[in-house]
Motif scaffolding. Sequence first.
Motif, mmCIF file in Angstrom:
data_model
loop_
_atom_site.group_PDB
_atom_site.id
_atom_site.type_symbol
_atom_site.label_atom_id
_atom_site.label_comp_id
_atom_site.label_asym_id
_atom_site.label_seq_id
_atom_site.Cartn_x
_atom_site.Cartn_y
_atom_site.Cartn_z
ATOM 1 N N LYS A 227 -32.922 16.373 13.083
ATOM 2 C CA LYS A 227 -32.453 15.108 13.669
ATOM 3 C C LYS A 227 -31.045 15.303 14.236
ATOM 4 O O LYS A 227 -30.597 14.530 15.080
ATOM 5 N N ASP A 228 -30.373 16.331 13.779
ATOM 6 C CA ASP A 228 -29.021 16.668 14.244
ATOM 7 C C ASP A 228 -29.133 17.594 15.458
ATOM 8 O O ASP A 228 -29.610 18.727 15.322
ATOM 9 N N PRO A 229 -28.712 17.149 16.650
ATOM 10 C CA PRO A 229 -28.799 18.003 17.843
ATOM 11 C C PRO A 229 -28.090 19.342 17.679
ATOM 12 O O PRO A 229 -28.502 20.346 18.269
ATOM 13 N N ALA A 230 -27.042 19.375 16.866
ATOM 14 C CA ALA A 230 -26.316 20.636 16.650
ATOM 15 C C ALA A 230 -27.203 21.650 15.944
ATOM 16 O O ALA A 230 -27.110 22.861 16.218
ATOM 17 N N LYS A 231 -28.067 21.195 15.042
ATOM 18 C CA LYS A 231 -28.979 22.092 14.351
ATOM 19 C C LYS A 231 -30.056 22.616 15.302
ATOM 20 O O LYS A 231 -30.502 23.762 15.184
ATOM 21 N N ILE A 232 -30.473 21.776 16.234
ATOM 22 C CA ILE A 232 -31.431 22.223 17.245
ATOM 23 C C ILE A 232 -30.829 23.349 18.068
ATOM 24 O O ILE A 232 -31.461 24.383 18.311
ATOM 25 N N GLU A 233 -29.578 23.157 18.478
ATOM 26 C CA GLU A 233 -28.915 24.196 19.268
ATOM 27 C C GLU A 233 -28.691 25.454 18.437
ATOM 28 O O GLU A 233 -28.811 26.572 18.948
ATOM 29 N N ASP A 234 -28.381 25.293 17.140
ATOM 30 C CA ASP A 234 -28.243 26.453 16.253
ATOM 31 C C ASP A 234 -29.534 27.273 16.238
ATOM 32 O O ASP A 234 -29.509 28.508 16.300
ATOM 33 N N ALA A 235 -30.655 26.573 16.125
ATOM 34 C CA ALA A 235 -31.951 27.259 16.075
ATOM 35 C C ALA A 235 -32.219 28.009 17.371
ATOM 36 O O ALA A 235 -32.715 29.145 17.357
ATOM 37 N N ILE A 236 -31.893 27.377 18.487
ATOM 38 C CA ILE A 236 -32.128 28.023 19.783
ATOM 39 C C ILE A 236 -31.239 29.249 19.945
ATOM 40 O O ILE A 236 -31.684 30.299 20.428
ATOM 41 N N ARG A 237 -29.977 29.148 19.516
ATOM 42 C CA ARG A 237 -29.084 30.311 19.587
ATOM 43 C C ARG A 237 -29.612 31.463 18.743
ATOM 44 O O ARG A 237 -29.634 32.621 19.180
ATOM 45 N N ARG A 238 -30.038 31.146 17.535
ATOM 46 C CA ARG A 238 -30.563 32.183 16.655
ATOM 47 C C ARG A 238 -31.831 32.805 17.236
ATOM 48 O O ARG A 238 -32.045 34.016 17.137
ATOM 49 N N PHE A 239 -32.670 31.972 17.813
ATOM 50 C CA PHE A 239 -33.904 32.463 18.430
ATOM 51 C C PHE A 239 -33.590 33.513 19.493
ATOM 52 O O PHE A 239 -34.155 34.612 19.485
#
Length: 280
Positions: A227-239
């Motif tokens: 639900k936190d957009p920052a966590k979504i971006e974290d996941a994409i960076r890690r991916f």
Amino acid sequence: MTFQPIIGSGGYGGWRILEATQVRQRETFDRSPVLARDIEYFRANIENARTAEDLVKDRRLLTVALGAFGLRDEIGKKAFIQKILEGGTDDPRSFANRLGDPRFQALAKAFDYGNITQGSNILLKSFQEDVIARFKTQEFERAVGEVDNDMRLAMNFKREIGALAASDTADRSGWLRVMGNKPLRELLTTALGLPSSISKLDIDKQREIFADKSLQVFGNKSVAVFKDPAKIEDAIRRFFLFRQLANGPSADTPGMAALTMLQSSGLGQGGGLNLLLSQI
């Protein structure tokens, strides 16, 4: 002229370029003659598809219908799609509900042939325009995927994971829904640093592994963390970082210059990986 997405040299840097230019690129893509013809045909003919059988018999209509839900690659499976549509979603035991991929449930629920309205949704302009909007988004992502499929996975993840995280079932069945959605599963398996071989394990064990790794990486066992957009971006960076590592780090990989120096000093592969991960 064929649309050519601009994604730079790929990787996370390419993702940032795509993010910054996506609105303009979508405007260009939406003017594509091929896309316009598919949409025009759908608007003119969807009201004739009064049954699921009618829909699957018309390949051009089915292309838009499946494309709108990210299922265009399934277009050759007409009997399978018809069974999904005719079973609807009202019955928990319906074919669509028993499949692991929630995209099929979304398709069956939207067209509603097997539910109470018996497919009358197709007569509603609001329904038609919603399908068309979905189709345009999915087709843009497909065009990007033809150049770099990792970009398509990231776009799909950013679009879908927030809604899943905000759902009432995120805590209870969120990881099951992620595991049933192939694109979401691929991105998060990679972003969490998990081996693809975990798919061979018992489903409950898989869910436990995803939840435990999510707690370690994102600070929460639940899919609701996204639900936190920052966590979504974290996941994409890690991916993207893990993809780069799998293909061999390049000079553009974050922390690569420092990694090279430290490895020459005997840091080793494990320490080098930790250094790269610290960059995100």
